[in-house]
Design an enzyme around this catalytic site. Sequence first.
Site, mmCIF file in Angstrom:
data_model
loop_
_atom_site.group_PDB
_atom_site.id
_atom_site.type_symbol
_atom_site.label_atom_id
_atom_site.label_comp_id
_atom_site.label_asym_id
_atom_site.label_seq_id
_atom_site.Cartn_x
_atom_site.Cartn_y
_atom_site.Cartn_z
ATOM 1 N N ALA A 21 1.051 -1.115 -0.179
ATOM 2 C CA ALA A 21 -0.259 0.144 0.101
ATOM 3 C C ALA A 21 0.888 1.164 -0.096
ATOM 4 O O ALA A 21 2.077 1.152 0.452
ATOM 5 C CB ALA A 21 -0.843 0.078 1.337
ATOM 6 N N GLY A 48 0.706 -5.105 0.766
ATOM 7 C CA GLY A 48 -0.533 -5.109 -0.311
ATOM 8 C C GLY A 48 0.099 -5.991 -1.588
ATOM 9 O O GLY A 48 -0.861 -6.417 -2.446
ATOM 10 N N GLU A 102 -0.141 -9.408 -1.277
ATOM 11 C CA GLU A 102 -1.722 -9.895 -1.124
ATOM 12 C C GLU A 102 -2.229 -9.754 -2.747
ATOM 13 O O GLU A 102 -3.054 -10.355 -3.014
ATOM 14 C CB GLU A 102 -2.423 -8.632 -0.389
ATOM 15 C CG GLU A 102 -2.075 -9.083 1.199
ATOM 16 C CD GLU A 102 -2.362 -7.951 2.214
ATOM 17 O OE1 GLU A 102 -1.959 -6.740 1.901
ATOM 18 O OE2 GLU A 102 -3.287 -8.280 3.034
ATOM 19 N N GLU A 120 3.292 -5.613 7.361
ATOM 20 C CA GLU A 120 2.533 -4.592 8.158
ATOM 21 C C GLU A 120 2.663 -4.294 9.845
ATOM 22 O O GLU A 120 2.539 -3.214 10.208
ATOM 23 C CB GLU A 120 1.014 -4.938 8.028
ATOM 24 C CG GLU A 120 0.265 -4.708 6.340
ATOM 25 C CD GLU A 120 0.784 -5.902 5.729
ATOM 26 O OE1 GLU A 120 1.291 -6.942 6.197
ATOM 27 O OE2 GLU A 120 0.105 -6.186 4.642
#
Length: 269
Positions: free
Chosen positions: A74, A119, A122, A142
Amino acid sequence: MDWGSYATLSLEQDGDALIVTVNRPEALNALANQVVDDLLELTGRLEGIGRDADWPVRGIVLTGAGAKAFVAGADIREMDGMDPATAEAYGRRMHQVTLRLEELPVPVIAAVNGFALGGGCELALACDFIYASADASFGQPEVALGLVPGFGGSVRLQQRVGAGQARELIFTGRRIDARHAHGIGLVNRVFDDAAALMDGARATIAELARVSPTAVANAKRTMHRVQGLGVAEGLEVEAESFREAFTTEDSAVGRAAFVAKERAAFPGR
Ligand code: HXC
């Protein structure tokens, strides 16, 4: 088919493959809001693949621009300004992208060159399978930011590698290299370098172009539907899918070609 044009994605059709490149190399392809918007728009358009027996591509390769990263996660700078409600909405929009990738009727291969973190890991997990270059690395870092996975990692990482490996990766935030990722089943294949990685992904899509696209779509749908079900319920879904396969022209053509000792030319319906 019009795939659209995007500020942060580059698209290139190469034979039966559509190559989608997340293109923000200056930020290691981090998933800024604009990237999420673009991925939503693109996955919305791709839903139509195979409609009316028109199969403009038989597989998608998702990769990252530049030599260093697939996607480094992210966008931490953008997240820095988010309140809890905005963060939840950001995660949910990306969930929608990942669900749409899983619902596409053609396989999606993540071609991971460099970092696939947070992310980025993911996003790769929402693809049907992951190929990597030898210098790729994976992780869910994270916790080092006081966060938890938010783009599906808590669900899909354990589905892919099992609960124990997923917990170790998520709780430590540790990074692992491509060979380790291959060893735990996160990565299907490791290639010497980025060029070999893309060649390998394209070669797999060329293989997909020789089999029935309706059968591949059916198999993908079935495998997602049975995930998480018990054996008996899963077999019910499989029985329905097997029945459905017999309603397609592809299955009639495929069986007849075998009997005639010919190669099947699948009509794609
Ligand atoms: C924003 C990022 C970024 C990110 C890198 N950059 N990762 N910007 N968000 N996730 C930017 C850097 O700020 C820098 O910009 C440029 O990309 C190059 O990165 P460097 O750090 O200089 O490169 P390097 O030293 O090689 O280190 C590479 C790296 C490191 C190890 C990948 O960049 C890193 O740790 N990035 C963060 C990885 C991460 O924690 N990802 C998970 C995020 S949380 P400038 O302008 O300085 O040159 C997450 C949650 C998902 O993904 C769920 C949300 C709902």
